[in-house]
Every structure is written in structure tokens, then in C-alpha cells.
Design an enzyme around this catalytic site. Structure first.
Site, short mmCIF file in Angstrom:
data_model
loop_
_atom_site.label_atom_id
_atom_site.label_comp_id
_atom_site.label_asym_id
_atom_site.label_seq_id
_atom_site.Cartn_x
_atom_site.Cartn_y
_atom_site.Cartn_z
N ARG A 161 0.82 -1.23 0.00
CA ARG A 161 0.00 0.00 0.00
C ARG A 161 0.85 1.26 0.00
O ARG A 161 0.33 2.37 -0.12
CB ARG A 161 -0.93 0.01 1.21
CG ARG A 161 -1.96 -1.11 1.18
CD ARG A 161 -2.95 -1.00 2.31
NE ARG A 161 -2.32 -0.63 3.57
CZ ARG A 161 -2.25 -1.41 4.63
NH1 ARG A 161 -2.76 -2.61 4.62
NH2 ARG A 161 -1.66 -0.99 5.73
N CYS A 162 2.16 1.12 0.12
CA CYS A 162 3.07 2.26 0.23
C CYS A 162 3.61 2.65 -1.13
O CYS A 162 4.24 1.84 -1.83
CB CYS A 162 4.21 1.89 1.17
SG CYS A 162 5.55 3.09 1.22
#
Length: 126
Positions: free
Chosen positions: A13-14
Site C-alpha cells: 500500500r506504500c
């Protein structure tokens, strides 16, 4: 480029993790992704990575602005307490961390990888 044993502590998700993965792929490095939030590294591995980063200060690997850091009152913690906290609460670990057998880089921003990869000091040079 040889890249055996290259590991990335990775959070899908980064955006910084995705950017580091793109840079590594563009240089022919297909590093193994370790989803450290699901499988937190043990304290001994965190200590090893700190040495590869060239520091003994665990805060070099920590997200000190993470709410959990304040909740746990880590501002006055000892290095051992900080390492233990990262192992127990992996959201405290900065990301992405790219680990070669002989060095590590906190690739935030991901472009911090470029000097190593372009100068041939990444995994192929070792």
C-alpha cells in the site's frame, strides 16, 4: 545484474515501496519482497539491518511520527527497547528497506537507490 539475496521490507500500500520496486526492476534486480507488516522481523534481524545501514541508532529505521511511537512513549527508550518495539509493532519500521548481503538502504525516497545501482555498487558489485 546479480541479485541473489536482495530483500525488500515491503508494504504494497506504500507508494515509496512501489517506487523502489520499480527502480530495482528497471535495473534488473528482482528482490524478494518481505511483507514485514504480516511477518515482523525478529529483533536480531532488525539489529543486523541497523549494522548494514551503518548505524546503531534504531531511530534511523523508525517512523517516529507514527502514532504508536508516541502511544508507547518511545522518545526516551533505550536502543534495545526501540528494537523490541519495532519487532512487536512493525508499523514503526520505516519503509522500504532494501537489504543486500553487505549493506542496507532506507529507500525513502526511492531515488536513494539510484546512486548505488548506477555506480555498480548494488548487488552486482559484491
Amino acid at each position: 545484474m546479480a541479485n541473489e539475496n536482495v530483500v525488500v521490507w515491503y508494504n504494497p500500500r506504500c507508494s515509496k515501496c512501489r517506487g523502489a520496486a520499480e527502480i530495482l526492476a528497471a535495473h534488473g534486480v528482482s528482490a524478494r519482497r518481505v511483507f514485514y507488516l504480516d511477518e515482523p522481523p525478529p529483533a536480531a534481524e532488525i539489529t543486523r539491518v541497523l549494522a548494514l545501514l551503518g548505524t546503531e541508532d534504531p531511530r534511523a529505521l523508525m517512523r517516529t511520527a507514527e502514532p504508536r511511537y508516541a502511544e508507547l512513549g518511545l522518545s526516551g527508550a533505550t536502543p534495545a527497547e526501540l528494537v523490541a518495539a519495532m519487532s512487536r509493532y512493525p508499523e514503526l519500521i520505516e519503509r522500504p528497506v532494501v537489504i543486500w548481503p553487505d549493506r542496507a538502504v532506507v529507500a525513502r525516497p526511492p531515488e536513494l537507490l539510484l546512486p548505488l545501482l548506477e555506480a555498480g555498487q548494488g548487488p552486482a558489485a559484491r
